[in-house]
Design a protein around this motif. Structure first.
Motif, PDB file in Angstrom:
ATOM      1  N   ARG A 152     -29.527  19.423  -8.207  1.00  0.00           N
ATOM      2  CA  ARG A 152     -29.139  20.785  -8.506  1.00  0.00           C
ATOM      3  C   ARG A 152     -27.817  20.864  -8.814  1.00  0.00           C
ATOM      4  O   ARG A 152     -26.862  20.255  -8.398  1.00  0.00           O
ATOM      5  CB  ARG A 152     -29.502  21.621  -7.342  1.00  0.00           C
ATOM      6  N   ASN A 153     -27.273  21.947  -9.709  1.00  0.00           N
ATOM      7  CA  ASN A 153     -26.099  22.426  -9.826  1.00  0.00           C
ATOM      8  C   ASN A 153     -25.394  22.933  -8.681  1.00  0.00           C
ATOM      9  O   ASN A 153     -26.243  23.593  -7.896  1.00  0.00           O
ATOM     10  CB  ASN A 153     -25.736  23.152 -11.000  1.00  0.00           C
ATOM     11  N   GLN A 154     -23.896  22.845  -8.326  1.00  0.00           N
ATOM     12  CA  GLN A 154     -23.286  23.384  -7.370  1.00  0.00           C
ATOM     13  C   GLN A 154     -22.067  24.245  -7.834  1.00  0.00           C
ATOM     14  O   GLN A 154     -21.309  23.759  -8.848  1.00  0.00           O
ATOM     15  CB  GLN A 154     -22.808  22.258  -6.330  1.00  0.00           C
ATOM     16  N   ILE A 155     -22.082  25.446  -7.485  1.00  0.00           N
ATOM     17  CA  ILE A 155     -20.851  26.471  -8.145  1.00  0.00           C
ATOM     18  C   ILE A 155     -20.054  26.918  -7.042  1.00  0.00           C
ATOM     19  O   ILE A 155     -20.564  27.321  -6.063  1.00  0.00           O
ATOM     20  CB  ILE A 155     -21.617  27.330  -8.815  1.00  0.00           C
ATOM     21  N   PHE A 156     -18.932  26.709  -6.981  1.00  0.00           N
ATOM     22  CA  PHE A 156     -17.939  27.163  -6.027  1.00  0.00           C
ATOM     23  C   PHE A 156     -17.095  28.268  -6.540  1.00  0.00           C
ATOM     24  O   PHE A 156     -16.043  28.196  -7.221  1.00  0.00           O
ATOM     25  CB  PHE A 156     -17.062  25.921  -5.606  1.00  0.00           C
ATOM     26  N   LEU A 157     -17.038  29.538  -5.755  1.00  0.00           N
ATOM     27  CA  LEU A 157     -16.468  30.750  -6.112  1.00  0.00           C
ATOM     28  C   LEU A 157     -15.224  30.930  -4.909  1.00  0.00           C
ATOM     29  O   LEU A 157     -15.485  30.680  -3.786  1.00  0.00           O
ATOM     30  CB  LEU A 157     -17.192  31.969  -6.284  1.00  0.00           C
ATOM     31  N   SER A 158     -14.192  31.066  -5.278  1.00  0.00           N
ATOM     32  CA  SER A 158     -13.061  31.329  -4.194  1.00  0.00           C
ATOM     33  C   SER A 158     -12.085  32.337  -4.774  1.00  0.00           C
ATOM     34  O   SER A 158     -12.219  32.898  -5.963  1.00  0.00           O
ATOM     35  CB  SER A 158     -12.120  30.074  -4.096  1.00  0.00           C
ATOM     36  N   ALA A 159     -11.163  32.933  -3.801  1.00  0.00           N
ATOM     37  CA  ALA A 159     -10.334  33.989  -4.357  1.00  0.00           C
ATOM     38  C   ALA A 159      -9.569  33.451  -5.617  1.00  0.00           C
ATOM     39  O   ALA A 159      -8.677  34.080  -6.031  1.00  0.00           O
ATOM     40  CB  ALA A 159      -9.387  34.509  -3.134  1.00  0.00           C
ATOM     41  N   SER A 160      -9.155  32.356  -5.670  1.00  0.00           N
ATOM     42  CA  SER A 160      -8.264  31.632  -6.899  1.00  0.00           C
ATOM     43  C   SER A 160      -8.644  30.346  -7.103  1.00  0.00           C
ATOM     44  O   SER A 160      -9.468  29.752  -6.638  1.00  0.00           O
ATOM     45  CB  SER A 160      -6.770  31.844  -6.404  1.00  0.00           C
ATOM     46  N   LYS A 161      -8.192  29.783  -8.422  1.00  0.00           N
ATOM     47  CA  LYS A 161      -8.700  28.572  -9.058  1.00  0.00           C
ATOM     48  C   LYS A 161      -7.859  27.531  -7.963  1.00  0.00           C
ATOM     49  O   LYS A 161      -8.819  26.429  -7.841  1.00  0.00           O
ATOM     50  CB  LYS A 161      -7.943  28.295 -10.151  1.00  0.00           C
ATOM     51  N   ALA A 162      -6.829  27.935  -7.401  1.00  0.00           N
ATOM     52  CA  ALA A 162      -6.479  26.730  -6.362  1.00  0.00           C
ATOM     53  C   ALA A 162      -7.176  26.707  -5.290  1.00  0.00           C
ATOM     54  O   ALA A 162      -7.511  25.538  -4.808  1.00  0.00           O
ATOM     55  CB  ALA A 162      -5.007  27.120  -6.148  1.00  0.00           C
ATOM     56  N   GLN A 163      -7.727  27.691  -4.772  1.00  0.00           N
ATOM     57  CA  GLN A 163      -8.599  27.514  -3.471  1.00  0.00           C
ATOM     58  C   GLN A 163      -9.847  26.998  -3.949  1.00  0.00           C
ATOM     59  O   GLN A 163     -10.395  25.905  -3.124  1.00  0.00           O
ATOM     60  CB  GLN A 163      -8.800  29.101  -3.005  1.00  0.00           C
ATOM     61  N   ALA A 164     -10.571  27.288  -4.964  1.00  0.00           N
ATOM     62  CA  ALA A 164     -11.764  26.574  -5.421  1.00  0.00           C
ATOM     63  C   ALA A 164     -11.672  25.122  -5.735  1.00  0.00           C
ATOM     64  O   ALA A 164     -12.463  24.215  -5.399  1.00  0.00           O
ATOM     65  CB  ALA A 164     -12.366  27.173  -6.855  1.00  0.00           C
ATOM     66  N   HIS A 165     -10.414  24.668  -5.944  1.00  0.00           N
ATOM     67  CA  HIS A 165     -10.091  23.320  -6.121  1.00  0.00           C
ATOM     68  C   HIS A 165      -9.794  22.576  -4.746  1.00  0.00           C
ATOM     69  O   HIS A 165      -9.988  21.341  -4.768  1.00  0.00           O
ATOM     70  CB  HIS A 165      -8.974  22.998  -7.058  1.00  0.00           C
ATOM     71  N   GLN A 166     -10.047  23.234  -3.886  1.00  0.00           N
ATOM     72  CA  GLN A 166      -9.742  22.545  -2.418  1.00  0.00           C
ATOM     73  C   GLN A 166     -11.171  21.922  -2.277  1.00  0.00           C
ATOM     74  O   GLN A 166     -11.468  20.765  -1.711  1.00  0.00           O
ATOM     75  CB  GLN A 166      -9.668  23.498  -1.329  1.00  0.00           C
ATOM     76  N   PHE A 167     -12.305  22.470  -2.630  1.00  0.00           N
ATOM     77  CA  PHE A 167     -13.629  21.914  -2.713  1.00  0.00           C
ATOM     78  C   PHE A 167     -13.682  20.845  -3.445  1.00  0.00           C
ATOM     79  O   PHE A 167     -13.935  19.573  -3.095  1.00  0.00           O
ATOM     80  CB  PHE A 167     -14.511  23.114  -3.341  1.00  0.00           C
ATOM     81  N   ARG A 168     -13.143  20.716  -4.547  1.00  0.00           N
ATOM     82  CA  ARG A 168     -12.918  19.567  -5.649  1.00  0.00           C
ATOM     83  C   ARG A 168     -12.215  18.679  -4.814  1.00  0.00           C
ATOM     84  O   ARG A 168     -12.601  17.154  -4.896  1.00  0.00           O
ATOM     85  CB  ARG A 168     -12.486  19.882  -6.789  1.00  0.00           C
TER      86      ARG A 168
END
Length: 601
Positions: free
Chosen positions: A192-208
């Motif tokens: 399944r696809n997984q989508i991560f939303l955060s307050a900013s791109k930098a914060q979303a990339h913490q998931f990555r």
């Protein structure tokens, strides 16, 4: 001495090769003619016609080696030394043969090195697939994941059967870490696809960043954004699982579908609009929705979703539901009548569930009571008495990676030679108030934004150490203004930095009074309400710091003043005060550029 057993017995023409060998060994034409009983002109003619002088060095070496080998081979009684020499000469002949093959047309490095020539020989191992997990790697990774969970994370994992999870949490208890791991395991096992939303791109990339690190634990190097993942646990013909890492620009999020994780949803601007798009990603019943965040204020647009009030809007009285969102009701997690599974995990719950990462007594000492309650005990802030509106502040958050292309925080000169302004609120040793330094890019045009480039909290430093820290931070910038609260310890910091040899220009003394504080608040309200304050969306401490400033009466009860945390009771606002030291360097209406720095007494 003859180089052959009996060269004189050979016909004259057959003495040509022995003559050449002697020539290449340094004999003169006359010596060769005498040695082989030949006419001088005959030897000279051979040398000219066969171009003995033009022969390459390698050919001369080969002839010498072959001649010596013939002598040793024909020797009837050989000594140990002869055999040793024979072996050495043989190896030399082989080496020269390799050189000849390398120099010939089509030659390659394998002609010189057997290891290189044979490196592709034998059975070839199949090349590892990109972003692919074997069944063994998937099993090992899941075992690592499950083995390190705290009790509250085990509760989150057990709640995977609920389509919607909403979690209110203390800061720094490993939620982003956990959900990144959970999503990776799900992508590997289900596709399944997984989508991560955060307050900013930098914060979303913490998931990555977490996901890449997890994969390395089992020897898999993940790349790509979006990241495509396959595994042996699923049929090869199935499409790869897609992992998307998005900021809160909901226009870029449209068209995706999959499980989605909404990080710090209580701190994003335009939650209603963004949530419509996010919910649309998980419309199908097979997708999960996970919201998790520290609390902000009861004025945030997500608060009615948490309490259930949003569901009750436009419903008949008999269709409305009551949801208990108290800590007592949600400490262990519970699904409400709106089918949302809610969970509250404060820092005490985390400690009780095995998380030993905190010294809670030290944190209570470091933060004011209401600030500790908000950050660690999951209490929402009532900003109705605040001097600043929470929603106005949240609107000022931006995605700096996407928007600030002229700022490079890791460079030696992050903002080049363009001027910056700085503000400093010193530490108060009597009240325990923290110190704060902020660095701003001032407006580039009239009415433009003040951009917060850096902010640094300080604690436990004397005035000289504070001054040294400030000099170090500002040495990377072209600072033309530094506003310092010169009250108490700040007086010492100001005196050190105001010296001509400090390297900082425009050091400005600020002494607080009711009038000065009122002017600072008024200017900040003017800037913030017009969206002219800009900071990275992940800097939620900026919002908290301003919201903690409340309007109150003076001791006499005759005048209005503003207070927050300087006595350690209402939350530290040192960051907000340091920011206001910068904002006040622009006239109140913002229409006229400041011509010189000023001293406020």
């Amino acid at each position: 001495m003859s180089i052959l057993a009996d060269p004189l017995t050979l016909p004259p023409e057959e003495r040509r090769r022995p003559a050449r060998s002697l020539y290449w060994r340094g004999w003169s034409l006359g010596q060769i003619a005498g040695e082989l009983d030949l006419k001088y002109d005959t030897v000279k003619s051979w040398a000219r016609r066969d171009r003995w002088d033009d022969a390459p060095s390698i050919r001369k070496l080969e002839d010498c080696l072959e001649t010596r080998l013939m002598v040793l081979i024909c020797k009837e009684s050989k000594t140990g030394a002869d055999y040793t020499e024979l072996d050495a000469l043989r190896r030399q002949v082989e080496s020269l043969a390799k050189v000849r093959r390398y120099e010939a047309p089509g030659g390659h490095s394998g002609d010189l090195n057997d290891k290189v020539a044979n490196r592709n020989a034998g059975e070839k191992k199949p090349r590892a697939k990109k972003n692919h997990f074997t069944a063994d790697q998937a099993a090992e990774l899941k075992a690592i994941f499950l083995d390190q969970l705290y009790g509250y994370q085990e509760a989150w994992f057990a709640a995977l059967s609920f389509r919607t999870r909403m979690i209110l949490k203390s800061r720094q208890i490993g939620a982003t870490y956990y959900f990144a791991f959970e999503a990776l395991i799900d992508a590997i096992e289900t596709g399944r696809n997984q989508i991560f939303l955060s307050a900013s791109k930098a914060q979303a990339h913490q998931f990555r960043s977490y996901i890449v690190s997890f994969a390395k634990l089992v020897g898999v190097a993940l790349t790509g954004d979006p990241m495509l993942i396959t595994s042996e646990l699923r049929p090869a013909e199935e499409a790869a699982a897609e992992l998307h890492f998005l900021g809160t620009n909901f226009r870029t999020a449209q068209g995706r579908h999959g499980n989605f994780y909404f990080d710090e949803f209580f701190w994003v601007h335009s939650f209603e609009e963004l949530n419509k798009v996010a919910s649309g990603m998980a419309t199908h019943k097979k997708w999960r929705k996970t919201y998790f965040s520290t609390p902000s204020t009861i004025a945030h647009a997500a608060y009615p979703y948490w309490t259930g009030e949003r569901r009750n809007r436009r419903r008949k009285k008999e269709d409305r539901v009551e949801i208990d969102v108290s800590h007592a009701a949600l400490k262990d997690g519970s699904q409400g009548p709106d089918r949302i599974w809610r969970h509250i995990v404060n820092i005490l719950d985390a400690e009780e569930a095995g998380c030993d990462l905190f010294d809670i007594d030290e944190l209570r000492d470091e933060y004011a009571a209401d600030e500790f309650a908000n950050l660690f005990l999951c209490d929402f802030v009532d900003d109705s008495l605040s001097a600043f509106r929470f929603n106005d502040l949240v609107k000022c958050g931006v995605d700096t990676i996407e928007e600030w292309t002229d700022f490079h925080p890791d460079a030696a000169r992050p903002y080049g030679d363009r001027p910056v302004w700085a503000g400093y609120d010193p530490q108060n040793s009597e009240t325990g108030d923290n110190a704060s330094l902020c660095i701003f890019a001032p407006p580039l045009v009239q009415g433009g934004p003040f951009r917060l480039l850096e902010r640094h909290p300080l604690r436990g430093l004397d005035f000289e150490q504070q001054a040294t820290f400030i000099r170090g931070m500002l040495s990377r910038y072209n600072c033309t203004y530094l506003g310092i609260d010169a009250t108490g310890v700040g007086a010492g910091v100001y005196q050190l930095l105001a010296k001509p040899d400090s390297g900082i220009r425009g050091v400005t003394r600020i002494e607080y009074s009711l009038e000065v504080k009122a002017a600072m608040i008024m200017k900040a309200q003017h800037v913030i309400s017009r969206g002219r304050l800009a900071f990275d969306s992940i800097c939620t401490d900026v919002v908290s710091s301003f919201v903690s400033i409340k309007k109150t009466l003076t001791t006499s009860g005759r005048n209005v003043t503003f207070k927050a945390g300087r006595g350690g009771e209402d939350g530290h606002a040192d960051l907000a005060w340091s920011i206001m030291h910068v904002l006040m360097n622009e006239p109140l209406d913002g229409k006229e550029a400041q011509k010189s720095t000023m001293e406020i007494l």
